[in-house]
Design a protein around this motif. Structure first.
Motif: not given
Length: 288
Positions: A12-31
């Motif tokens: 998934v795509l999210t944001e960090n505390r500084h407003g920068k886009e961040m790609v987050v990966m993990g098994k079944g994270l976005a199911f």
């Protein structure tokens, strides 16, 4: 963290505390998850920040067809390159390298081995990047069980070098493009021909000129083992017309940039020019 965009079930795509886009990966994270919902921190296995927001759309499109495994491998290689080279790499490298790795592994599994015709030059010109690429082969093998060869390391090196070029300032990029254009025009006028831009020889020549121009802009001297005078004389004799053309490029560089072009560089220029102009020469000889 809130989900901004779902790439697939595991990314998934999210944001960090500084407003920068961040790609987050993990098994079944976005199911069965959607934008606006919170990310389950316990499922997060890997994260990396994107400086360029446009890259997220390209990643989303790519991950619709390519397993996220290759993005994870690309991220490991890019992290290694940043650490060992100490340079800024353009975010598009995540897209380009992920795409390249998926095709490379697919070819390997199908028993297809592609030779990188620039491998020797790449290995010689970009030793630091090539050393990283060799380590990248270890990462690929650890993750996939497939051992790719040095030709593949050369291709990865090209991606690392091109990413550094993309990261240059606008002024340097514009200057590099201008130099390449000038050198191509020298070849066109010398042979009184239009270059066939759809040929592999043209692509090879263009790649070589880009590297040449980039080094010129950055004032980077290549470290050669030693000039090969025998090869220089052979090339000069065998490819007379192409050699004359390469000497024109040498004069252009020396006059405009006060930069000495070595005999080694003349050898490479001559060989590339001969290849890109060979069909024109053959046709001319037949007509004569």
């Amino acid at each position: 963290m809130q989900i901004k965009k779902v790439f697939n079930n595991n990314v998934v795509l999210t944001e960090n505390r500084h407003g920068k886009e961040m790609v987050v990966m993990g098994k079944g994270l976005a199911f069965q998850r959607k934008a606006g919902e919170a990310v389950d921190q316990e499922q997060v296995e890997k994260t990396f920040v994107l400086e360029n927001e446009n890259v997220s759309d390209q990643l989303a499109e790519l991950l619709a067809d390519v397993p996220e495994t290759y993005l994870a491998i690309a991220e490991q290689i890019i992290s290694l390159a940043k650490e060992e080279l100490g340079v800024k790499l353009d975010d598009y490298l995540y897209v380009a390298l992920t795409d390249h790795l998926s095709f490379a592994i697919r070819r390997y599994e199908q028993g297809m081995s592609l030779q990188n015709t620039l491998a020797w030059e790449i290995k010689k010109y970009y030793r630091k990047e090539f050393a990283v690429a060799l380590k990248a082969l270890n990462i690929i093998e650890a993750e996939t069980g497939h051992r790719l060869d040095e030709h593949e390391a050369a291709s990865i090196t090209l991606h690392l070098v091109n990413s550094q070029m993309s990261g240059e300032g606008l002024e340097e990029v514009v200057e590099t493009v201008g130099i390449v254009n000038d050198m191509l025009n020298i070849v066109k006028y010398h042979f009184q021909m239009e270059l066939d831009e759809d040929t592999l020889n043209y692509e090879r020549f263009l790649t070589h000129l880009r590297f040449f121009a980039w080094r010129l802009v950055r004032k980077e001297r290549l470290q050669y083992d030693a000039d090969d005078d025998f090869l220089y004389q052979q090339v000069k004799k065998q490819y007379k017309e192409a050699f004359l053309c390469s000497e024109k490029i040498k004069k252009y560089v020396e006059n405009k940039y006060e930069w000495n072009v070595s005999n080694d560089e003349l050898i490479y220029l001559t060989v590339h020019i001969h290849r890109v102009a060979s069909r024109h020469q053959l046709n001319k000889n037949h007509s004569d």
